[in-house]
Write a protein that holds these residues in place. Structure first.
Motif, mmCIF file in Angstrom:
data_model
loop_
_atom_site.group_PDB
_atom_site.id
_atom_site.type_symbol
_atom_site.label_atom_id
_atom_site.label_comp_id
_atom_site.label_asym_id
_atom_site.label_seq_id
_atom_site.Cartn_x
_atom_site.Cartn_y
_atom_site.Cartn_z
ATOM 1 N N TYR A 166 0.798 -1.221 0.000
ATOM 2 C CA TYR A 166 0.000 0.000 0.000
ATOM 3 C C TYR A 166 0.839 1.283 0.000
ATOM 4 C CZ TYR A 166 -4.123 -2.852 0.927
ATOM 5 O OH TYR A 166 -5.138 -3.771 0.835
ATOM 6 N N ALA A 167 2.157 1.173 0.061
ATOM 7 C CA ALA A 167 3.042 2.349 0.048
ATOM 8 C C ALA A 167 2.544 3.420 1.023
ATOM 9 C CB ALA A 167 3.147 2.921 -1.366
ATOM 10 N N ALA A 168 2.411 3.052 2.278
ATOM 11 C CA ALA A 168 1.789 3.928 3.273
ATOM 12 C C ALA A 168 2.822 4.725 4.060
ATOM 13 C CB ALA A 168 0.931 3.098 4.235
ATOM 14 N N THR A 169 2.411 5.908 4.482
ATOM 15 C CA THR A 169 3.241 6.762 5.335
ATOM 16 C C THR A 169 2.357 7.364 6.414
ATOM 17 O OG1 THR A 169 2.883 8.685 3.883
ATOM 18 C CG2 THR A 169 4.862 7.350 3.488
ATOM 19 N N ALA A 170 2.997 7.794 7.509
ATOM 20 C CA ALA A 170 2.284 8.483 8.587
ATOM 21 C C ALA A 170 2.935 9.847 8.779
ATOM 22 C CB ALA A 170 2.360 7.669 9.880
ATOM 23 N N ARG A 171 2.093 10.858 8.961
ATOM 24 C CA ARG A 171 2.633 12.206 9.167
ATOM 25 C C ARG A 171 1.775 12.947 10.166
ATOM 26 N NH1 ARG A 171 1.151 14.648 3.177
ATOM 27 N NH2 ARG A 171 -1.096 14.894 3.482
ATOM 28 N N ASN A 172 2.377 13.934 10.825
ATOM 29 C CA ASN A 172 1.671 14.708 11.831
ATOM 30 C C ASN A 172 0.686 15.668 11.175
ATOM 31 O OD1 ASN A 172 2.971 13.578 14.072
ATOM 32 N ND2 ASN A 172 4.722 14.949 13.831
ATOM 33 N N ALA A 173 -0.422 15.892 11.861
ATOM 34 C CA ALA A 173 -1.421 16.874 11.458
ATOM 35 C C ALA A 173 -1.658 17.794 12.648
ATOM 36 C CB ALA A 173 -2.709 16.166 11.036
ATOM 37 N N PRO A 174 -2.308 18.957 12.446
ATOM 38 C CA PRO A 174 -2.472 19.915 13.551
ATOM 39 C C PRO A 174 -3.082 19.325 14.813
ATOM 40 C CG PRO A 174 -3.088 20.924 11.475
ATOM 41 C CD PRO A 174 -2.812 19.478 11.170
ATOM 42 N N VAL A 175 -4.076 18.458 14.705
ATOM 43 C CA VAL A 175 -4.712 17.902 15.895
ATOM 44 C C VAL A 175 -4.700 16.383 15.878
ATOM 45 C CG1 VAL A 175 -6.193 19.870 16.382
ATOM 46 C CG2 VAL A 175 -6.955 18.161 14.733
ATOM 47 N N GLY A 176 -3.720 15.811 15.220
ATOM 48 C CA GLY A 176 -3.639 14.356 15.157
ATOM 49 C C GLY A 176 -2.594 13.905 14.157
ATOM 50 N N GLU A 177 -2.904 12.828 13.450
ATOM 51 C CA GLU A 177 -2.002 12.292 12.443
ATOM 52 C C GLU A 177 -2.797 11.910 11.201
ATOM 53 O OE1 GLU A 177 1.564 9.863 14.334
ATOM 54 O OE2 GLU A 177 -0.357 9.219 15.157
#
Length: 288
Positions: A166-177
Motif C-alpha cells: 500500500y506504500a503507506a506513510t504516517a505524518r503529523n497533522a495539527p490535531v492528530g495524524e
C-alpha cells in the motif's frame, strides 16, 4: 512485500534513460517480451527470427529484461531422445512480466462481488465479505501495532501496510495524524464496491483504539487514500483496561460525585456574579 508491489516498483519508469526512450529501445524491448508472451519460452534464435533482429540485439534486450525481473532464463525442455550437447537456453516470462501485460483480475473480482450481491444477500453480503477479507489481512497489522509504543502506532501500521503493497506513510497533522496510502491494489474494485474501503477503515479504527475519519480514497478519484487519526488515540491512560475507551476517574464514584458537585457550585457562583454585574451596569438608567 507482495509480489504485485515488487513488480510495480521494478516497472517504475522514473529511471528510464532519455536516450533509451529516444532511440526506441523500450519499444523494442516490449516487443521481445510480447513475443515471449505470444509464443511461450523462446531461444535467442527464435526471437531474432520472429522480430527481424540480430541475435546480439536480442541478447542485449533480454539482459535488460532479466535485470528488471520481466523474463528469466531456463534450460529448454527436451521431449523424446536428447541430442548431444548442452540444452539450449530459453527465456520465459516471470510473474512480474505477465503482470506487465493486460490482466482481467479486476474484472473477475468485480464480477464475483456482483454475483455475491445478486445471489447471496445483496449489499449486506458484500459488506460481510469485505469485513471477513479485511479481518484475515489485518492480523499482521495487529501484531505490528501492538508491538509499538502508543505514540508510534500509526507509523507501525503504515509500515505494515507498506509491506502489503500500500506504500503507506504516517505524518503529523495539527490535531492528530494522517495515514496516507499512496497505492491501493484493489482501487478499481473498490470504485464499484466501497464496502472494501469501509471495512478497511473499521479495522484501522479498532487497531488504533479510536474513531478515525477517511478523508480521501484513490477509488473515489483522489491521489492518495488519507485517513485522519485524532491525537487522543495516543494519549496515555485514555482507555480503561477493559478497552471501553472511557476515561478512568481516580477515586471511584464518590470522587466523581464530588467533582460534579464542585463544578455545579462553580457554575452557580459564576452565574450570580454575571447577574450582579448586569444589575450594577443598568442602575440609574432610564428604561425607555
Amino acid at each position: 512485500m507482495t509480489q504485485q508491489w515488487r513488480c510495480e516498483k521494478r516497472r517504475s519508469c522514473g529511471g528510464v534513460p532519455q536516450e533509451e526512450l529516444a532511440t526506441g529501445e523500450r519499444s523494442t524491448r516490449n516487443r521481445v517480451a510480447r513475443s515471449i508472451l505470444d509464443h511461450g519460452p523462446s531461444t535467442v534464435a527464435d526471437l531474432a527470427g520472429r522480430l527481424g533482429l540480430t541475435q546480439a540485439a536480442v541478447r542485449r534486450h533480454l539482459d535488460a529484461l532479466v535485470s528488471d525481473d520481466v523474463v528469466e532464463a531456463r534450460q529448454q525442455r527436451v521431449y523424446g531422445t536428447r541430442t548431444r550437447g548442452r540444452p539450449a537456453r530459453v527465456f520465459a516470462l516471470t510473474d512480474c512480466g505477465r503482470d506487465a501485460f493486460d490482466q482481467s483480475y479486476d474484472v473477475l473480482a468485480v464480477d464475483a462481488l456482483r454475483w455475491i450481491e445478486e445471489n447471496a444477500g445483496g449489499e449486506a453480503a458484500v459488506a460481510a465479505f469485505a469485513r471477513d477479507r479485511m479481518e484475515a489481512q489485518a492480523e499482521a497489522y495487529r501484531r505490528a501495532v501492538e508491538a509499538a509504543d502508543p505514540e508510534t502506532r500509526t507509523e507501525a501500521l503504515a509500515k505494515a501496510l507498506t509491506a502489503d503493497g500500500y506504500a503507506a506513510t504516517a505524518r503529523n497533522a495539527p490535531v492528530g495524524e494522517q495515514l496516507c496510502q499512496h497505492h491501493c491494489p484493489v482501487a478499481h474494485v473498490a470504485e464499484r464496491y466501497p464496502q472494501l474501503c469501509e471495512a478497511e477503515t473499521e479495522v484501522f479504527s479498532r487497531l488504533l483504539g479510536t474513531h478515525v475519519q477517511r478523508l480521501a480514497t484513490i477509488a473515489h478519484g483522489d491521489g492518495v487514500c488519507t485517513t485522519f487519526i485524532p491525537k487522543a488515540a495516543h494519549r496515555s491512560g485514555d482507555r480503561s483496561a477493559g478497552g471501553s475507551g472511557r476515561t478512568s476517574t481516580t477515586g471511584g464514584p464518590a470522587r466523581a460525585a464530588e467533582t460534579t458537585k464542585a463544578a455545579g457550585a462553580a457554575r452557580t457562583a459564576k452565574a450570580a456574579k454575571i447577574s450582579s454585574q448586569a444589575s450594577a451596569s443598568t442602575a440609574g438608567r432610564n428604561p425607555a
